[in-house]
Design a protein around this motif. Structure first.
Motif, PDB file in Angstrom:
ATOM      1  N   PRO A   7       0.918  -1.366  -0.026  1.00 55.78           N
ATOM      2  CA  PRO A   7      -0.172  -0.021  -0.025  1.00 55.78           C
ATOM      3  C   PRO A   7       0.874   1.206   0.158  1.00 55.78           C
ATOM      4  CG  PRO A   7       0.120  -1.118   2.129  1.00 55.78           C
ATOM      5  CD  PRO A   7       0.526  -2.070   1.101  1.00 55.78           C
ATOM      6  N   GLU A   8       0.281   2.081  -0.697  1.00 56.85           N
ATOM      7  CA  GLU A   8       1.258   3.386  -0.855  1.00 56.85           C
ATOM      8  C   GLU A   8       1.223   4.184   0.444  1.00 56.85           C
ATOM      9  OE1 GLU A   8       1.266   7.591  -3.314  1.00 56.85           O
ATOM     10  OE2 GLU A   8      -0.268   5.931  -3.789  1.00 56.85           O
ATOM     11  N   PRO A   9       2.409   4.606   1.066  1.00 55.26           N
ATOM     12  CA  PRO A   9       2.387   5.406   2.414  1.00 55.26           C
ATOM     13  C   PRO A   9       1.705   6.677   2.145  1.00 55.26           C
ATOM     14  CG  PRO A   9       4.656   5.394   1.166  1.00 55.26           C
ATOM     15  CD  PRO A   9       3.595   4.691   0.432  1.00 55.26           C
ATOM     16  N   PRO A  10       1.073   7.113   3.245  1.00 52.86           N
ATOM     17  CA  PRO A  10       0.427   8.279   3.174  1.00 52.86           C
ATOM     18  C   PRO A  10       1.294   9.490   2.964  1.00 52.86           C
ATOM     19  CG  PRO A  10      -0.019   7.091   5.338  1.00 52.86           C
ATOM     20  CD  PRO A  10       1.036   6.412   4.810  1.00 52.86           C
ATOM     21  N   ALA A  11       0.542  10.357   2.232  1.00 54.67           N
ATOM     22  CA  ALA A  11       1.454  11.680   1.997  1.00 54.67           C
ATOM     23  C   ALA A  11       1.102  12.768   2.956  1.00 54.67           C
ATOM     24  CB  ALA A  11       0.862  12.252   0.564  1.00 54.67           C
ATOM     25  N   GLU A  12       2.115  13.474   2.967  1.00 50.76           N
ATOM     26  CA  GLU A  12       2.335  14.605   4.084  1.00 50.76           C
ATOM     27  C   GLU A  12       2.661  15.635   3.464  1.00 50.76           C
ATOM     28  OE1 GLU A  12       3.602  13.878   8.165  1.00 50.76           O
ATOM     29  OE2 GLU A  12       3.159  11.610   7.880  1.00 50.76           O
ATOM     30  N   VAL A  13       1.768  16.974   3.525  1.00 51.49           N
ATOM     31  CA  VAL A  13       2.241  18.300   3.189  1.00 51.49           C
ATOM     32  C   VAL A  13       1.856  19.503   4.022  1.00 51.49           C
ATOM     33  CG1 VAL A  13       1.449  19.883   1.293  1.00 51.49           C
ATOM     34  CG2 VAL A  13       1.665  17.259   0.715  1.00 51.49           C
ATOM     35  N   VAL A  14       2.548  20.198   4.126  1.00 50.70           N
ATOM     36  CA  VAL A  14       2.320  21.508   4.978  1.00 50.70           C
ATOM     37  C   VAL A  14       2.028  22.686   4.353  1.00 50.70           C
ATOM     38  CG1 VAL A  14       2.983  22.977   7.104  1.00 50.70           C
ATOM     39  CG2 VAL A  14       3.377  20.477   6.934  1.00 50.70           C
ATOM     40  N   VAL A  15       1.006  23.426   4.207  1.00 50.75           N
ATOM     41  CA  VAL A  15       0.591  24.580   3.495  1.00 50.75           C
ATOM     42  C   VAL A  15       0.782  25.573   4.352  1.00 50.75           C
ATOM     43  CG1 VAL A  15      -0.886  25.565   1.792  1.00 50.75           C
ATOM     44  CG2 VAL A  15      -0.961  23.116   2.186  1.00 50.75           C
ATOM     45  N   ALA A  16       1.494  26.811   4.035  1.00 51.17           N
ATOM     46  CA  ALA A  16       1.638  28.244   4.414  1.00 51.17           C
ATOM     47  C   ALA A  16       1.100  29.218   4.000  1.00 51.17           C
ATOM     48  CB  ALA A  16       3.068  28.351   4.859  1.00 51.17           C
ATOM     49  N   PHE A  17       0.345  30.191   4.815  1.00 51.59           N
ATOM     50  CA  PHE A  17      -0.417  31.362   4.204  1.00 51.59           C
ATOM     51  C   PHE A  17       0.290  32.396   4.887  1.00 51.59           C
ATOM     52  CE2 PHE A  17      -3.208  27.573   4.319  1.00 51.59           C
ATOM     53  CZ  PHE A  17      -3.593  27.573   2.790  1.00 51.59           C
ATOM     54  N   GLU A  18       0.838  33.361   4.163  1.00 53.31           N
ATOM     55  CA  GLU A  18       1.260  34.639   4.448  1.00 53.31           C
ATOM     56  C   GLU A  18       0.540  35.508   5.431  1.00 53.31           C
ATOM     57  OE1 GLU A  18       2.467  36.728   1.221  1.00 53.31           O
ATOM     58  OE2 GLU A  18       3.982  35.259   0.195  1.00 53.31           O
TER      59      GLU A  18
END
Length: 335
Positions: A7-18
Motif C-alpha cells: 500500500p502506498e504510504p500516506p502523503a504529508e504536506v504542510v501549506v503556509a499562508f502569509e
C-alpha cells in the motif's frame, strides 16, 4: 501467488499562508472549513497558526492543498468564504477536473475555481454546482432564461444577483421582480391592508435577495423612484417592459394564460428570467402549469435557455439536500 503490491504510504504536506488574518478566515469559525474538507476528502487536516498540515492519500492531499490555495486566493481578491463556498469549490472541482491535469499533475486553480460568477456591489457570488455554472453563463448570454428545479438550488438568488449587477453596471434601466401572489388566482381581496401590505409577505423572498445584493439605501431609493419594482404577476398585464430586467419567481403557479401574458411583456433591450419548481404546482386540479407548458412549447427555440436543477444541486445546508432526496424518494413535495 504473486506478491501483493505494498500500500502506498500516506502523503504529508504542510501549506503556509502569509496573511494570518486571511488564514483565520480561510479556516473558518472553529476551523469548520478545514473540518469539512477533512470529512469530504478523507484527509487529516491540522491547523497550527497560519500553517495547515495535510495527511492522507496522495491525490486527496494534493486536492485539499489546491483547494485551500484556491480559496485563499479568493480571500486575497476581497471575496468572502463561507462553508457553502468550500462545498461549492469542491463540487466544481470534481465536475470540471480543475484541480488536476489529464496527466494527473497538479495545476494552478484560478481564484474563482474556474466557475462562472456574478459580481454585485456587496459581494461576488461564484457558482457552487455545475448547474449553477451553466445557469450564470446562460443569464449572461440569453435574453430569456427559464430555470426549473427544487428549492435551495439558487435559481432565484442568482437571478436577483444577475439583475442587480446589470442595474449597477447601467446595462438596464429598471429591475422588476414578480411572483404570483398568494396562489395562482391571486385572491388578494380577502387579506387585510392596502395593496402593498397584501402582497409584501408573498414577495418577501425577492426583497431578501435584493437587500443581500445591494446596499439598503440603494434599494430604498430604487423602490421609491420606480427603478426597482416588486409586484405581483397581475400588475404585469397590459405593459411593455423595455430596457428592463424582469424576473418571474414561483412561475409554476402561473396559469398558461398568465404565462403567455408575461412572456409577451418582453420589450426592446430587456431580459427576462423565469424560475420555478414544476413539482410544486398549487394550481387547482386539472389546470396545467404555465411554466410546464412554456418550457415544453419553447424548448426548441435556440434564443431561449432552459436550465434544469435537481436535488443534487441544493446548496443551502448539507442536510437540506438529504431532506429533499428523502422526500423525493417517498414521492412527497418539499416546500
Amino acid at each position: 501467488m504473486p506478491p501483493q503490491p505494498r500500500p502506498e504510504p500516506p502523503a504529508e504536506v504542510v501549506v503556509a499562508f502569509e496573511d494570518n488574518r486571511l488564514a483565520t478566515l480561510l479556516f473558518g469559525q472553529h476551523d469548520q472549513n478545514l473540518a469539512f474538507i477533512e470529512r469530504k476528502l478523507g484527509v487529516e487536516v491540522t491547523a497550527r497558526g497560519n500553517h495547515v498540515a495535510l495527511r492522507g492519500a496522495r491525490d486527496s492531499v494534493e486536492q485539499a492543498k489546491r483547494l485551500l490555495e484556491s480559496l485563499y486566493q479568493r480571500l486575497r481578491a476581497g471575496q468572502q468564504i463561507t462553508l457553502g463556498d468550500v462545498d461549492g469549490a469542491l463540487r466544481m472541482a470534481a465536475s470540471q477536473g480543475v484541480l488536476f491535469s489529464p496527466e494527473g499533475a497538479p495545476k494552478a486553480v484560478p481564484a474563482s475555481g474556474g466557475a462562472a460568477s456574478v459580481g454585485t456591489r456587496k459581494k461576488t457570488i461564484a457558482a457552487r454546482t455545475p448547474a449553477q455554472d451553466a445557469y450564470i453563463r446562460a443569464l449572461q448570454k440569453y435574453e430569456l432564461v427559464f430555470a426549473t428545479g427544487p428549492a435551495g438550488t439558487g435559481k432565484t438568488y442568482l437571478a436577483v444577483a444577475h439583475a442587480a449587477a446589470l442595474i449597477e453596471k447601467g446595462e438596464a434601466d429598471r429591475l422588476i421582480l414578480s411572483r404570483p401572489a398568494v396562489e395562482a388566482g391571486e385572491r388578494l381581496g380577502f387579506l387585510p391592508g392596502d395593496m402593498r401590505e397584501k402582497v409584501d409577505p408573498y414577495l418577501r423572498p425577492l426583497y431578501d435577495a435584493l437587500y443581500d445584493m445591494m446596499p439598503p439605501e440603494r434599494v430604498e431609493r430604487g423602490l421609491t423612484s420606480g427603478m426597482i419594482e416588486v409586484a405581483p404577476l397581475a400588475f404585469m398585464r397590459g405593459r411593455t417592459l423595455a430596457n428592463s430586467v424582469v424576473l418571474l419567481d414561483e412561475a409554476q403557479n402561473c396559469t398558461a394564460m398568465q404565462m403567455k401574458m408575461f412572456l409577451t411583456r418582453l420589450g426592446e433591450g430587456s431580459r427576462m428570467i423565469i424560475t420555478g419548481d414544476p413539482t410544486q404546482v398549487d394550481l387547482p386540479p386539472g389546470q396545467k402549469s404555465g411554466l410546464i407548458e412554456a418550457v415544453d412549447l419553447l424548448k426548441d427555440i435556440p434564443e431561449i435557455a432552459i436550465c434544469r436543477f435537481n436535488a443534487g444541486d441544493v446548496v443551502r445546508h448539507e442536510l437540506v439536500a438529504k431532506i429533499v432526496r428523502a422526500y423525493e424518494a417517498k414521492g412527497e413535495r418539499v416546500p
